[in-house]
Design a protein around this motif. Structure first.
Motif, PDB file in Angstrom:
ATOM      1  N   PRO A  41      -3.577   3.718 -11.602  1.00  0.00           N
ATOM      2  CA  PRO A  41      -4.156   3.741 -10.254  1.00  0.00           C
ATOM      3  C   PRO A  41      -5.442   2.935 -10.128  1.00  0.00           C
ATOM      4  CG  PRO A  41      -3.392   5.934 -10.853  1.00  0.00           C
ATOM      5  CD  PRO A  41      -3.275   5.081 -12.085  1.00  0.00           C
ATOM      6  N   ARG A  42      -6.307   2.946 -11.155  1.00  0.00           N
ATOM      7  CA  ARG A  42      -7.589   2.229 -11.043  1.00  0.00           C
ATOM      8  C   ARG A  42      -7.374   0.751 -10.735  1.00  0.00           C
ATOM      9  NH1 ARG A  42     -11.197  -0.890 -13.897  1.00  0.00           N
ATOM     10  NH2 ARG A  42      -9.847  -1.050 -15.724  1.00  0.00           N
ATOM     11  N   ARG A  43      -6.434   0.121 -11.407  1.00  0.00           N
ATOM     12  CA  ARG A  43      -6.191  -1.303 -11.181  1.00  0.00           C
ATOM     13  C   ARG A  43      -5.342  -1.552  -9.941  1.00  0.00           C
ATOM     14  NH1 ARG A  43      -7.149  -5.077 -15.538  1.00  0.00           N
ATOM     15  NH2 ARG A  43      -8.148  -4.047 -17.304  1.00  0.00           N
ATOM     16  N   LEU A  44      -4.384  -0.678  -9.667  1.00  0.00           N
ATOM     17  CA  LEU A  44      -3.504  -0.890  -8.519  1.00  0.00           C
ATOM     18  C   LEU A  44      -4.242  -0.721  -7.191  1.00  0.00           C
ATOM     19  CD1 LEU A  44      -0.286   0.882  -9.813  1.00  0.00           C
ATOM     20  CD2 LEU A  44      -0.905  -1.539  -9.928  1.00  0.00           C
ATOM     21  N   MET A  45      -5.298   0.107  -7.180  1.00  0.00           N
ATOM     22  CA  MET A  45      -6.090   0.281  -5.963  1.00  0.00           C
ATOM     23  C   MET A  45      -6.812  -0.999  -5.554  1.00  0.00           C
ATOM     24  SD  MET A  45      -7.773   4.028  -6.717  1.00  0.00           S
ATOM     25  CE  MET A  45      -6.780   5.526  -6.670  1.00  0.00           C
ATOM     26  N   LEU A  46      -6.920  -1.958  -6.483  1.00  0.00           N
ATOM     27  CA  LEU A  46      -7.603  -3.215  -6.194  1.00  0.00           C
ATOM     28  C   LEU A  46      -6.671  -4.262  -5.593  1.00  0.00           C
ATOM     29  CD1 LEU A  46      -9.774  -3.505  -9.438  1.00  0.00           C
ATOM     30  CD2 LEU A  46     -10.463  -2.616  -7.195  1.00  0.00           C
ATOM     31  N   GLY A  47      -5.384  -3.935  -5.421  1.00  0.00           N
ATOM     32  CA  GLY A  47      -4.458  -4.863  -4.796  1.00  0.00           C
ATOM     33  C   GLY A  47      -3.877  -5.872  -5.775  1.00  0.00           C
ATOM     34  N   THR A  48      -3.132  -6.837  -5.242  1.00  0.00           N
ATOM     35  CA  THR A  48      -2.472  -7.858  -6.053  1.00  0.00           C
ATOM     36  C   THR A  48      -2.736  -9.236  -5.458  1.00  0.00           C
ATOM     37  OG1 THR A  48      -0.398  -7.793  -4.802  1.00  0.00           O
ATOM     38  CG2 THR A  48      -0.642  -6.215  -6.598  1.00  0.00           C
ATOM     39  N   PRO A  49      -2.676 -10.298  -6.279  1.00  0.00           N
ATOM     40  CA  PRO A  49      -2.942 -11.641  -5.763  1.00  0.00           C
ATOM     41  C   PRO A  49      -1.794 -12.233  -4.958  1.00  0.00           C
ATOM     42  CG  PRO A  49      -2.467 -11.720  -8.112  1.00  0.00           C
ATOM     43  CD  PRO A  49      -2.557 -10.271  -7.747  1.00  0.00           C
ATOM     44  N   THR A  50      -0.557 -11.798  -5.204  1.00  0.00           N
ATOM     45  CA  THR A  50       0.602 -12.354  -4.500  1.00  0.00           C
ATOM     46  C   THR A  50       1.545 -11.229  -4.085  1.00  0.00           C
ATOM     47  OG1 THR A  50       2.114 -12.605  -6.388  1.00  0.00           O
ATOM     48  CG2 THR A  50       0.443 -14.337  -6.061  1.00  0.00           C
ATOM     49  N   ASP A  51       2.569 -11.590  -3.344  1.00  0.00           N
ATOM     50  CA  ASP A  51       3.624 -10.641  -2.989  1.00  0.00           C
ATOM     51  C   ASP A  51       4.912 -10.928  -3.749  1.00  0.00           C
ATOM     52  OD1 ASP A  51       2.671  -8.644  -1.350  1.00  0.00           O
ATOM     53  OD2 ASP A  51       2.766  -9.855   0.459  1.00  0.00           O
ATOM     54  N   ASP A  52       4.824 -11.623  -4.894  1.00  0.00           N
ATOM     55  CA  ASP A  52       5.982 -11.818  -5.749  1.00  0.00           C
ATOM     56  C   ASP A  52       6.477 -10.468  -6.250  1.00  0.00           C
ATOM     57  OD1 ASP A  52       5.900 -14.586  -5.507  1.00  0.00           O
ATOM     58  OD2 ASP A  52       4.536 -14.806  -7.219  1.00  0.00           O
ATOM     59  N   ILE A  53       7.767 -10.391  -6.533  1.00  0.00           N
ATOM     60  CA  ILE A  53       8.384  -9.126  -6.925  1.00  0.00           C
ATOM     61  C   ILE A  53       8.666  -9.121  -8.423  1.00  0.00           C
ATOM     62  CG2 ILE A  53      10.332  -7.568  -6.547  1.00  0.00           C
ATOM     63  CD1 ILE A  53       8.427  -7.861  -4.174  1.00  0.00           C
ATOM     64  N   TYR A  54       8.283  -8.018  -9.067  1.00  0.00           N
ATOM     65  CA  TYR A  54       8.432  -7.864 -10.506  1.00  0.00           C
ATOM     66  C   TYR A  54       9.211  -6.585 -10.817  1.00  0.00           C
ATOM     67  CZ  TYR A  54       4.532 -11.167 -10.398  1.00  0.00           C
ATOM     68  OH  TYR A  54       3.726 -12.247 -10.137  1.00  0.00           O
ATOM     69  N   LEU A  55       9.836  -6.591 -11.976  1.00  0.00           N
ATOM     70  CA  LEU A  55      10.616  -5.446 -12.442  1.00  0.00           C
ATOM     71  C   LEU A  55       9.820  -4.667 -13.472  1.00  0.00           C
ATOM     72  CD1 LEU A  55      13.507  -4.157 -12.240  1.00  0.00           C
ATOM     73  CD2 LEU A  55      14.107  -5.552 -14.243  1.00  0.00           C
ATOM     74  N   GLY A  93      -7.418  -8.041  -4.706  1.00  0.00           N
ATOM     75  CA  GLY A  93      -6.393  -9.015  -4.375  1.00  0.00           C
ATOM     76  C   GLY A  93      -6.230  -9.168  -2.877  1.00  0.00           C
ATOM     77  N   ASP A  94      -5.442 -10.173  -2.497  1.00  0.00           N
ATOM     78  CA  ASP A  94      -5.198 -10.437  -1.080  1.00  0.00           C
ATOM     79  C   ASP A  94      -4.152  -9.515  -0.480  1.00  0.00           C
ATOM     80  OD1 ASP A  94      -7.011 -12.563  -1.081  1.00  0.00           O
ATOM     81  OD2 ASP A  94      -5.477 -13.995  -1.714  1.00  0.00           O
ATOM     82  N   ASN A  95      -3.389  -8.822  -1.326  1.00  0.00           N
ATOM     83  CA  ASN A  95      -2.281  -8.007  -0.849  1.00  0.00           C
ATOM     84  C   ASN A  95      -2.397  -6.574  -1.360  1.00  0.00           C
ATOM     85  OD1 ASN A  95      -0.323 -10.264   0.272  1.00  0.00           O
ATOM     86  ND2 ASN A  95      -1.064 -10.985  -1.717  1.00  0.00           N
ATOM     87  N   ASN A  96      -1.932  -5.633  -0.565  1.00  0.00           N
ATOM     88  CA  ASN A  96      -1.832  -4.250  -0.986  1.00  0.00           C
ATOM     89  C   ASN A  96      -0.659  -4.104  -1.953  1.00  0.00           C
ATOM     90  OD1 ASN A  96      -3.935  -3.597   0.807  1.00  0.00           O
ATOM     91  ND2 ASN A  96      -2.477  -3.267   2.471  1.00  0.00           N
ATOM     92  N   TYR A  97      -0.800  -3.214  -2.907  1.00  0.00           N
ATOM     93  CA  TYR A  97       0.256  -2.996  -3.899  1.00  0.00           C
ATOM     94  C   TYR A  97       1.304  -2.029  -3.355  1.00  0.00           C
ATOM     95  CZ  TYR A  97       2.608  -1.438  -8.168  1.00  0.00           C
ATOM     96  OH  TYR A  97       3.550  -1.131  -9.120  1.00  0.00           O
ATOM     97  N   PHE A  98       2.574  -2.330  -3.624  1.00  0.00           N
ATOM     98  CA  PHE A  98       3.658  -1.405  -3.277  1.00  0.00           C
ATOM     99  C   PHE A  98       4.686  -1.400  -4.397  1.00  0.00           C
ATOM    100  CE2 PHE A  98       4.919  -5.502  -1.441  1.00  0.00           C
ATOM    101  CZ  PHE A  98       6.200  -5.667  -1.952  1.00  0.00           C
ATOM    102  N   ALA A  99       5.416  -0.300  -4.489  1.00  0.00           N
ATOM    103  CA  ALA A  99       6.470  -0.165  -5.490  1.00  0.00           C
ATOM    104  C   ALA A  99       7.555   0.751  -4.955  1.00  0.00           C
ATOM    105  CB  ALA A  99       5.911   0.393  -6.800  1.00  0.00           C
ATOM    106  N   PHE A 100       8.791   0.449  -5.334  1.00  0.00           N
ATOM    107  CA  PHE A 100       9.941   1.286  -5.006  1.00  0.00           C
ATOM    108  C   PHE A 100      10.763   1.468  -6.277  1.00  0.00           C
ATOM    109  CE2 PHE A 100       8.865  -1.044  -1.157  1.00  0.00           C
ATOM    110  CZ  PHE A 100       8.754  -0.018  -0.232  1.00  0.00           C
ATOM    111  N   GLY A 101      11.295   2.662  -6.459  1.00  0.00           N
ATOM    112  CA  GLY A 101      12.047   2.864  -7.692  1.00  0.00           C
ATOM    113  C   GLY A 101      12.977   4.055  -7.672  1.00  0.00           C
TER     114      GLY A 101
END
Length: 250
Positions: free
Chosen positions: A226-240, A196-204
């Motif tokens: 982790p396998r999929r999250l290491m590949l990043g995300t297409p957007t920086d939209d926020i999800y719950l 993806g174009d963006n690095n993945y982040f999460a807060f909780g």
């Protein structure tokens, strides 16, 4: 959604659980399970964008989501077998891991080997994932960092993730500990159509009770593992999203 509610009910009915290891929102942490211990895991990431007309879709909760159901079983102390199923691309995973803990050094480690199979464009795909998790003992009793390193055999990519758990003991009814957790998965090897174009982040927020871990998170993606999250995300939209871990001992 009815199936998820049924699973959550079943997880809450058992009474032979004991307090157990630390855990994170998405990162692997070195296991502390003893022989004949079993952990059920439920992870749900909603597809609705949290910041996009939240009241029209009840904060994205009524738009469905990506669900992962998993189980881990300790054959002997720190040696585990695991299985899981994720609804996105109907992915099945089966694997084994071994954790190492030493009283001489303030750090634990775990190696993992996993086989996965999923559907993409009506074709069955499979390969292996290799992972290493490192975690220190709590620093000043509060801060616990964790690092994941992994290799995705299907995409032929190395990746990593970082996390920090800032928690404290809090004896309040069934609650034993409360933590704030942050995670970050930078894209190490960028490649069009794969990463993806963006690095993945999460807060909780994580609440530990006598045999349960309850986690609520916000992140910029709805993939799981982790396998999929290491590949990043297409957007920086926020999800719950949320996760529940339940320990049983036999």
């Amino acid at each position: 959604m009815k199936n998820i509610l049924l699973i959550l009910l079943l997880l809450g009915l058992s009474h032979n659980a004991l307090g157990f290891e630390t855990s994170s929102l998405n990162l692997r942490v070195p296991s502390a399970l003893e022989r004949n211990s079993l952990v059920f895991e439920v992870q749900h990431r909603f597809y609705g964008v949290l910041t996009e007309d939240p009241f029209d879709h009840f904060f994205g909760l009524d738009l469905g989501g990506n669900v992962n159901l998993g189980v881990r079983y300790a054959v002997v102390d720190f040696l585990e077998l695991n299985m899981s199923y994720t609804t996105l691309e109907k992915e099945y995973r089966i694997g084994a891991s071994y954790a190492y803990r030493s009283i001489q050094i303030p750090m634990q480690g775990q190696i993992e080997l996993q086989y996965f199979n999923f559907e993409r464009n009506n074709e069955a795909e499979d390969n292996i994932y290799c992972g290493l998790a490192l975690q220190t003992n709590p620093i000043v009793g509060i801060f616990t960092p964790v690092v994941n390193l992994g290799y995705d055999g299907y995409n032929e990519k190395f990746g990593l993730g970082f996390g920090l758990d800032a928690g404290f003991s809090w004896q309040f009814g069934p609650v034993e500990r409360v933590s704030m957790i942050g995670e970050y998965f930078p894209v190490v090897e960028s490649e069009e159509l794969i990463t993806g174009d963006n690095n993945y982040f999460a807060f909780g927020l994580k609440v530990d009770t006598y045999g349960h871990h309850f986690m609520l998170q916000v992140s910029n993606g709805w993939n799981i593992g982790p396998r999929r999250l290491m590949l990043g995300t297409p957007t920086d939209d926020i999800y719950l999203g949320f996760s529940i871990h339940r320990l049983l001992r036999f």
